[in-house]
Design a protein around this motif. Structure first.
Motif, PDB file in Angstrom:
ATOM      1  N   GLY A 154       0.810  -1.207   0.000  1.00 30.99           N
ATOM      2  CA  GLY A 154       0.000   0.000   0.000  1.00 30.99           C
ATOM      3  C   GLY A 154       0.847   1.261   0.000  1.00 30.99           C
ATOM      4  N   LEU A 155       0.364   2.272  -0.737  1.00 32.32           N
ATOM      5  CA  LEU A 155       1.056   3.557  -0.813  1.00 32.32           C
ATOM      6  C   LEU A 155       0.107   4.674  -0.414  1.00 32.32           C
ATOM      7  CD1 LEU A 155       2.889   3.133  -4.242  1.00 32.32           C
ATOM      8  CD2 LEU A 155       3.873   2.865  -1.955  1.00 32.32           C
ATOM      9  N   ILE A 156       0.641   5.661   0.276  1.00 26.28           N
ATOM     10  CA  ILE A 156      -0.116   6.853   0.660  1.00 26.28           C
ATOM     11  C   ILE A 156       0.436   8.025  -0.139  1.00 26.28           C
ATOM     12  CG2 ILE A 156      -0.672   8.435   2.547  1.00 26.28           C
ATOM     13  CD1 ILE A 156      -0.289   6.004   4.448  1.00 26.28           C
ATOM     14  N   ASN A 157      -0.460   8.741  -0.803  1.00 27.40           N
ATOM     15  CA  ASN A 157      -0.137   9.942  -1.584  1.00 27.40           C
ATOM     16  C   ASN A 157       0.837   9.691  -2.732  1.00 27.40           C
ATOM     17  OD1 ASN A 157      -1.938  11.457  -0.148  1.00 27.40           O
ATOM     18  ND2 ASN A 157      -0.420  12.329   1.219  1.00 27.40           N
ATOM     19  N   GLU A 158       0.682   8.542  -3.382  1.00 25.53           N
ATOM     20  CA  GLU A 158       1.469   8.279  -4.590  1.00 25.53           C
ATOM     21  C   GLU A 158       1.106   9.325  -5.647  1.00 25.53           C
ATOM     22  OE1 GLU A 158       2.234   4.766  -7.874  1.00 25.53           O
ATOM     23  OE2 GLU A 158       0.485   4.658  -6.594  1.00 25.53           O
ATOM     24  N   GLY A 159       2.096   9.803  -6.376  1.00 32.44           N
ATOM     25  CA  GLY A 159       1.868  10.812  -7.409  1.00 32.44           C
ATOM     26  C   GLY A 159       1.850  12.229  -6.881  1.00 32.44           C
ATOM     27  N   THR A 160       2.225  12.400  -5.616  1.00 30.46           N
ATOM     28  CA  THR A 160       2.298  13.737  -5.026  1.00 30.46           C
ATOM     29  C   THR A 160       3.768  14.066  -4.737  1.00 30.46           C
ATOM     30  OG1 THR A 160       2.106  13.034  -2.716  1.00 30.46           O
ATOM     31  CG2 THR A 160       0.042  13.396  -3.928  1.00 30.46           C
ATOM     32  N   ASN A 161       3.986  15.220  -4.123  1.00 33.30           N
ATOM     33  CA  ASN A 161       5.355  15.628  -3.787  1.00 33.30           C
ATOM     34  C   ASN A 161       6.020  14.695  -2.781  1.00 33.30           C
ATOM     35  OD1 ASN A 161       5.235  17.895  -5.457  1.00 33.30           O
ATOM     36  ND2 ASN A 161       4.256  19.101  -3.848  1.00 33.30           N
ATOM     37  N   ARG A 162       5.222  13.981  -1.983  1.00 36.32           N
ATOM     38  CA  ARG A 162       5.775  13.081  -0.958  1.00 36.32           C
ATOM     39  C   ARG A 162       4.847  11.894  -0.807  1.00 36.32           C
ATOM     40  NH1 ARG A 162       8.581  13.441   4.230  1.00 36.32           N
ATOM     41  NH2 ARG A 162       9.106  11.252   4.513  1.00 36.32           N
ATOM     42  N   GLN A 163       5.389  10.684  -0.873  1.00 35.12           N
ATOM     43  CA  GLN A 163       4.574   9.487  -0.684  1.00 35.12           C
ATOM     44  C   GLN A 163       5.184   8.604   0.401  1.00 35.12           C
ATOM     45  OE1 GLN A 163       4.526   7.410  -4.455  1.00 35.12           O
ATOM     46  NE2 GLN A 163       6.143   6.039  -3.828  1.00 35.12           N
ATOM     47  N   TRP A 164       4.335   7.756   0.987  1.00 30.95           N
ATOM     48  CA  TRP A 164       4.746   6.859   2.059  1.00 30.95           C
ATOM     49  C   TRP A 164       4.275   5.446   1.756  1.00 30.95           C
ATOM     50  CZ3 TRP A 164       2.679  11.681   2.677  1.00 30.95           C
ATOM     51  CH2 TRP A 164       3.483  12.622   3.314  1.00 30.95           C
ATOM     52  N   GLN A 165       4.977   4.486   2.352  1.00 26.85           N
ATOM     53  CA  GLN A 165       4.644   3.083   2.170  1.00 26.85           C
ATOM     54  C   GLN A 165       3.962   2.547   3.427  1.00 26.85           C
ATOM     55  OE1 GLN A 165       7.867   0.068   1.744  1.00 26.85           O
ATOM     56  NE2 GLN A 165       7.290   0.198  -0.413  1.00 26.85           N
ATOM     57  N   ASN A 175     -14.982  -1.423  13.066  1.00 25.31           N
ATOM     58  CA  ASN A 175     -15.403  -0.127  12.535  1.00 25.31           C
ATOM     59  C   ASN A 175     -14.574   0.347  11.346  1.00 25.31           C
ATOM     60  OD1 ASN A 175     -13.212   0.226  14.240  1.00 25.31           O
ATOM     61  ND2 ASN A 175     -13.949   2.135  15.127  1.00 25.31           N
ATOM     62  N   GLY A 176     -14.127  -0.579  10.494  1.00 30.26           N
ATOM     63  CA  GLY A 176     -13.450  -0.185   9.267  1.00 30.26           C
ATOM     64  C   GLY A 176     -12.253  -1.022   8.911  1.00 30.26           C
ATOM     65  N   VAL A 177     -11.164  -0.348   8.526  1.00 35.22           N
ATOM     66  CA  VAL A 177      -9.920  -0.997   8.099  1.00 35.22           C
ATOM     67  C   VAL A 177      -8.750  -0.247   8.726  1.00 35.22           C
ATOM     68  CG1 VAL A 177      -8.433  -1.532   6.109  1.00 35.22           C
ATOM     69  CG2 VAL A 177     -10.885  -1.740   5.893  1.00 35.22           C
ATOM     70  N   ILE A 178      -7.701  -0.986   9.081  1.00 33.43           N
ATOM     71  CA  ILE A 178      -6.493  -0.396   9.658  1.00 33.43           C
ATOM     72  C   ILE A 178      -5.317  -0.669   8.724  1.00 33.43           C
ATOM     73  CG2 ILE A 178      -4.772  -0.652  11.498  1.00 33.43           C
ATOM     74  CD1 ILE A 178      -7.061  -1.167  13.436  1.00 33.43           C
ATOM     75  N   HIS A 179      -4.506   0.384   8.499  1.00 33.54           N
ATOM     76  CA  HIS A 179      -3.220   0.269   7.823  1.00 33.54           C
ATOM     77  C   HIS A 179      -2.183   0.891   8.759  1.00 33.54           C
ATOM     78  CE1 HIS A 179      -5.478  -0.780   4.274  1.00 33.54           C
ATOM     79  NE2 HIS A 179      -6.067   0.407   4.244  1.00 33.54           N
ATOM     80  N   ILE A 180      -1.044   0.235   8.922  1.00 38.28           N
ATOM     81  CA  ILE A 180      -0.022   0.704   9.861  1.00 38.28           C
ATOM     82  C   ILE A 180       1.174   1.249   9.083  1.00 38.28           C
ATOM     83  CG2 ILE A 180       1.550   0.012  11.718  1.00 38.28           C
ATOM     84  CD1 ILE A 180      -0.611  -2.046  12.527  1.00 38.28           C
ATOM     85  N   VAL A 181       1.657   2.419   9.502  1.00 40.95           N
ATOM     86  CA  VAL A 181       2.795   3.073   8.836  1.00 40.95           C
ATOM     87  C   VAL A 181       3.886   3.410   9.845  1.00 40.95           C
ATOM     88  CG1 VAL A 181       1.472   4.062   6.923  1.00 40.95           C
ATOM     89  CG2 VAL A 181       1.682   5.347   9.030  1.00 40.95           C
ATOM     90  N   ASP A 182       5.108   3.510   9.356  1.00 39.02           N
ATOM     91  CA  ASP A 182       6.244   3.878  10.198  1.00 39.02           C
ATOM     92  C   ASP A 182       6.597   5.350  10.071  1.00 39.02           C
ATOM     93  OD1 ASP A 182       6.770   1.465  11.517  1.00 39.02           O
ATOM     94  OD2 ASP A 182       7.892   0.681   9.811  1.00 39.02           O
ATOM     95  N   GLN A 183       5.682   6.153   9.517  1.00 41.60           N
ATOM     96  CA  GLN A 183       5.893   7.587   9.383  1.00 41.60           C
ATOM     97  C   GLN A 183       4.596   8.313   9.709  1.00 41.60           C
ATOM     98  OE1 GLN A 183       6.136   5.671   6.412  1.00 41.60           O
ATOM     99  NE2 GLN A 183       8.295   5.206   6.577  1.00 41.60           N
ATOM    100  N   ILE A 184       4.738   9.566  10.114  1.00 40.97           N
ATOM    101  CA  ILE A 184       3.580  10.446  10.225  1.00 40.97           C
ATOM    102  C   ILE A 184       3.352  10.975   8.814  1.00 40.97           C
ATOM    103  CG2 ILE A 184       2.668  12.586  11.215  1.00 40.97           C
ATOM    104  CD1 ILE A 184       3.047  10.440  13.339  1.00 40.97           C
ATOM    105  N   VAL A 185       2.156  10.786   8.276  1.00 41.14           N
ATOM    106  CA  VAL A 185       1.888  11.244   6.907  1.00 41.14           C
ATOM    107  C   VAL A 185       1.148  12.573   6.944  1.00 41.14           C
ATOM    108  CG1 VAL A 185       1.857   8.880   6.038  1.00 41.14           C
ATOM    109  CG2 VAL A 185      -0.286   9.945   6.687  1.00 41.14           C
ATOM    110  N   PHE A 186       1.230  13.311   5.871  1.00 41.47           N
ATOM    111  CA  PHE A 186       0.564  14.611   5.809  1.00 41.47           C
ATOM    112  C   PHE A 186       0.125  14.866   4.380  1.00 41.47           C
ATOM    113  CE2 PHE A 186       5.184  15.130   5.806  1.00 41.47           C
ATOM    114  CZ  PHE A 186       5.405  15.753   4.588  1.00 41.47           C
ATOM    115  N   TYR A 187      -0.724  15.869   4.222  1.00 45.73           N
ATOM    116  CA  TYR A 187      -1.237  16.242   2.902  1.00 45.73           C
ATOM    117  C   TYR A 187      -0.076  16.646   2.005  1.00 45.73           C
ATOM    118  CZ  TYR A 187      -3.522  18.776  -0.836  1.00 45.73           C
ATOM    119  OH  TYR A 187      -3.931  19.195  -2.075  1.00 45.73           O
TER     120      TYR A 187
END
Length: 192
Positions: A154-165, A175-187
């Protein structure tokens, strides 16, 4: 001598074939027996956070921001959960001594960006094509793009100035779905 070598090799081959044949598991039917789904947690996202030591910094941030209700509500959402490592790096990068020294307004904004107002499971056929970021609204009314690589990382913000894995994905609380990351992500702005 050569004859003995061939006989020993022949006996070892037969032994290997017999061991392989008799160690095979026999299935009673021709139907595929699915394994139990280990991703279903049978608890809320908040209960999962409280239960995991690797998320203790996130738990502290949520309690300081008094946002426990966002993680235990019944509305289904996608929860991006930063680990202790993520908070440690964030505190160092922003010159904070501890989570308690981060202004509450910043904590609330950060936490709310990590909650997507939709259920995003990477097993979803809409997310099937790789490298196809889809925009989702977050709790702080910003956009987060979610997608995956060809190997379903999974990727967060792919195609932007900064992306995370995403490190761990598709855990399913009540109550939904959980994805765990080793970084604080931002817009991050979309690359033009």
């Amino acid at each position: 001598m050569k004859k003995i070598k061939y006989i020993v090799t022949f006996i070892l081959c037969i032994f290997t074939v017999l061991v392989t044949f008799f160690s095979c598991e026999v299935q009673d039917s021709f139907e595929y027996d699915y394994a139990e789904d280990n991703s279903k947690l049978n608890m809320s996202a908040w209960a999962y956070i409280q239960k995991n030591d690797s998320l203790s910094s996130l738990k502290e941030a949520i309690m300081l921001a008094k946002d426990e209700g966002l993680y235990e509500r019944t509305d289904k959402s996608t929860f991006i959960l930063p680990t202790n490592r993520a908070f440690k790096a964030y505190l160092e990068e922003n010159n904070y001594d501890a989570i308690g020294t981060v202004p509450i307004s910043i904590l609330k904004d950060m936490l709310r960006y990590h909650i997507v107002k939709a259920v995003v499971n990477f097993n979803d056929p809409a997310l099937s094509p790789k490298n196809k970021p889809i925009a989702y609204q977050t709790e702080n009314d910003q956009i987060m793009y979610l997608s995956h690589t060809g190997t379903y990382v999974g990727l967060i913000n792919e195609g932007t100035n900064r992306q995370w894995q995403i490190r761990t994905s598709n855990l399913v609380p009540n109550n939904g779905v959980i994805h765990i990351v080793d970084q604080i992500v931002f817009y991050s702005e979309k690359v033009k």
